[in-house]
Design a protein around this motif. Structure first.
Motif, mmCIF file in Angstrom:
data_model
loop_
_atom_site.group_PDB
_atom_site.id
_atom_site.type_symbol
_atom_site.label_atom_id
_atom_site.label_comp_id
_atom_site.label_asym_id
_atom_site.label_seq_id
_atom_site.Cartn_x
_atom_site.Cartn_y
_atom_site.Cartn_z
ATOM 1 N N GLY A 133 0.917 -1.164 0.014
ATOM 2 C CA GLY A 133 0.085 0.025 0.151
ATOM 3 C C GLY A 133 0.909 1.144 -0.030
ATOM 4 O O GLY A 133 2.161 1.160 -0.125
ATOM 5 N N LYS A 134 -0.050 2.529 0.148
ATOM 6 C CA LYS A 134 0.795 3.795 0.009
ATOM 7 C C LYS A 134 0.525 4.517 1.219
ATOM 8 O O LYS A 134 0.296 5.731 1.062
ATOM 9 N N THR A 135 0.318 3.907 2.236
ATOM 10 C CA THR A 135 0.027 4.642 3.495
ATOM 11 C C THR A 135 1.157 4.868 3.976
ATOM 12 O O THR A 135 2.343 4.482 3.745
ATOM 13 N N VAL A 136 1.388 5.807 5.204
ATOM 14 C CA VAL A 136 2.716 6.239 5.782
ATOM 15 C C VAL A 136 3.290 5.073 6.384
ATOM 16 O O VAL A 136 4.193 4.846 6.494
ATOM 17 N N GLU A 137 2.440 4.212 6.976
ATOM 18 C CA GLU A 137 2.932 2.848 7.688
ATOM 19 C C GLU A 137 3.825 2.107 6.718
ATOM 20 O O GLU A 137 4.678 1.322 6.931
ATOM 21 N N ASP A 138 2.954 1.869 5.568
ATOM 22 C CA ASP A 138 3.413 1.017 4.480
ATOM 23 C C ASP A 138 4.806 1.607 4.074
ATOM 24 O O ASP A 138 5.829 0.838 3.898
#
Length: 325
Positions: free
Chosen positions: A217-222
């Motif tokens: 994914g493209k979240t901050v966590e990813d």
């Protein structure tokens, strides 16, 4: 007259109208089973252009045997999906409809941008940083005076092969100071510069148009998870502060590379003003601030969407001006 400019790169195809109303970017990796023909069909259907103005850099993609083959394949895709008049800009800055010398079309997108900027400011260094590369183009008396092949530009500080999204972290850093010490970087494709700028808030998920290194994914966590891997760690091994430090080091190193390139070109051509464009405008502006160098932004002169697809807009505008003349 409805003129649409198209900039066909190896990873992205950019679209803009000569009036600046249309500005679109499509992720089209040519080295895969490319969707370029479908994208071109969709663009023609959606915008119904009278004429197309085309520049390209995608001929370098390693799916082609050589640049001639790449240019010819790209031209064929355009011609097969648009029945109207198509004009291609060459590295000499002129338009042609006949492709007798394919290499004259290779890597010509910066020429369109620099020609249009030259009309506005006369003398400047045009710096355009996108997903993959950074052009540093000297303009004197309104004309671009850069070398005409990518290899020559790489050798003369006029092209940096690193960008805001797609660059492997291992190509930017070789070491990073984290809590455990001065740590070497793994040479795997674990993360890209997009992860650093997403984490730092310089881009959002919508701007993260390319694939992620791990297909995730493209979240901050990813992004944080991918950045941790560049030091062979995960988020249980190193702290969030260490991960942020990796991102900051990437940004600092890229700013330094931009500064070095601008200084080299400025020294050679005695130019002291920068015009910045592209998704990486924020990095170019910071580099100029660090050097106390005068600059102005394409996003401020036109708008942010135009800045991100500026070669497409420039080639459309230049064709409109030529046809009107």
């Amino acid at each position: 007259m409805n003129i649409i400019g198209i900039d066909i790169g190896g990873a992205n195809t950019k679209i803009a109208s000569s009036d600046g109303i249309t500005a679109e970017l499509y992720y089209v990796p040519l080295w895969k089973e490319t969707s370029l023909p479908q994208v071109l069909r969709d663009v023609v259907k959606k915008h119904n252009p009278d004429k197309l103005a085309v520049v390209m850099t995608g001929e370098l993609a390693d799916c082609y045997e050589n640049k001639d083959a790449g240019v010819e394949e790209i031209v064929n895709s355009v011609e097969e999906n648009f029945e109207g008049d198509t004009y291609y800009m060459t590295v000499s800055g002129d338009f042609t409809t006949e492709i007798s010398e394919p290499r004259r079309l290779a890597a010509a997108n910066w020429v369109a941008s620099a020609r249009l900027i030259g009309m506005e400011v006369g003398n400047a260094i045009f710096v355009d940083m996108g997903s993959t590369t950074c052009d540093i183009i000297p303009i004197k008396n309104g004309k671009p005076v850069a070398h005409t092949t990518d290899t020559e530009r790489l050798a003369n500080g006029e092209l940096l092969y690193e960008g805001i999204l797609r660059t492997n972290i291992a190509a930017v850093l070789d070491r990073i100071n984290i809590e455990i010490g001065n740590c070497r970087i793994s040479s795997e494709l674990f993360a890209t510069t997009a992860d650093a700028y997403l984490l730092l808030g310089n881009i959002d998920e919508e701007s993260y148009t390319c694939e992620t290194a791990d297909g995730g994914g493209k979240t901050v966590e990813d992004a944080s998870r991918r950045l941790a891997r560049v030091v062979c760690a995960d988020l249980k091994d190193i702290s969030s502060e260490d991960v942020k430090q990796i991102a900051l080091a990437i940004k600092e190193k890229q700013i330094k590379e931009i500064q070095d390139g601008i200084r080299e070109v400025a020294r050679k051509h005695h130019i002291d003003t920068v015009v910045c464009a592209g998704l990486g405008e924020f990095l170019i502006a910071e580099a100029c601030d660090n050097m106390d160098m005068e600059y102005f932004s394409i996003a401020q002169r036109w708008e942010n969407n135009i800045s991100k697809v500026f070669p497409a807009y420039a080639v459309a505008k230049l064709l409109e001006m030529e046809l009107e003349a």
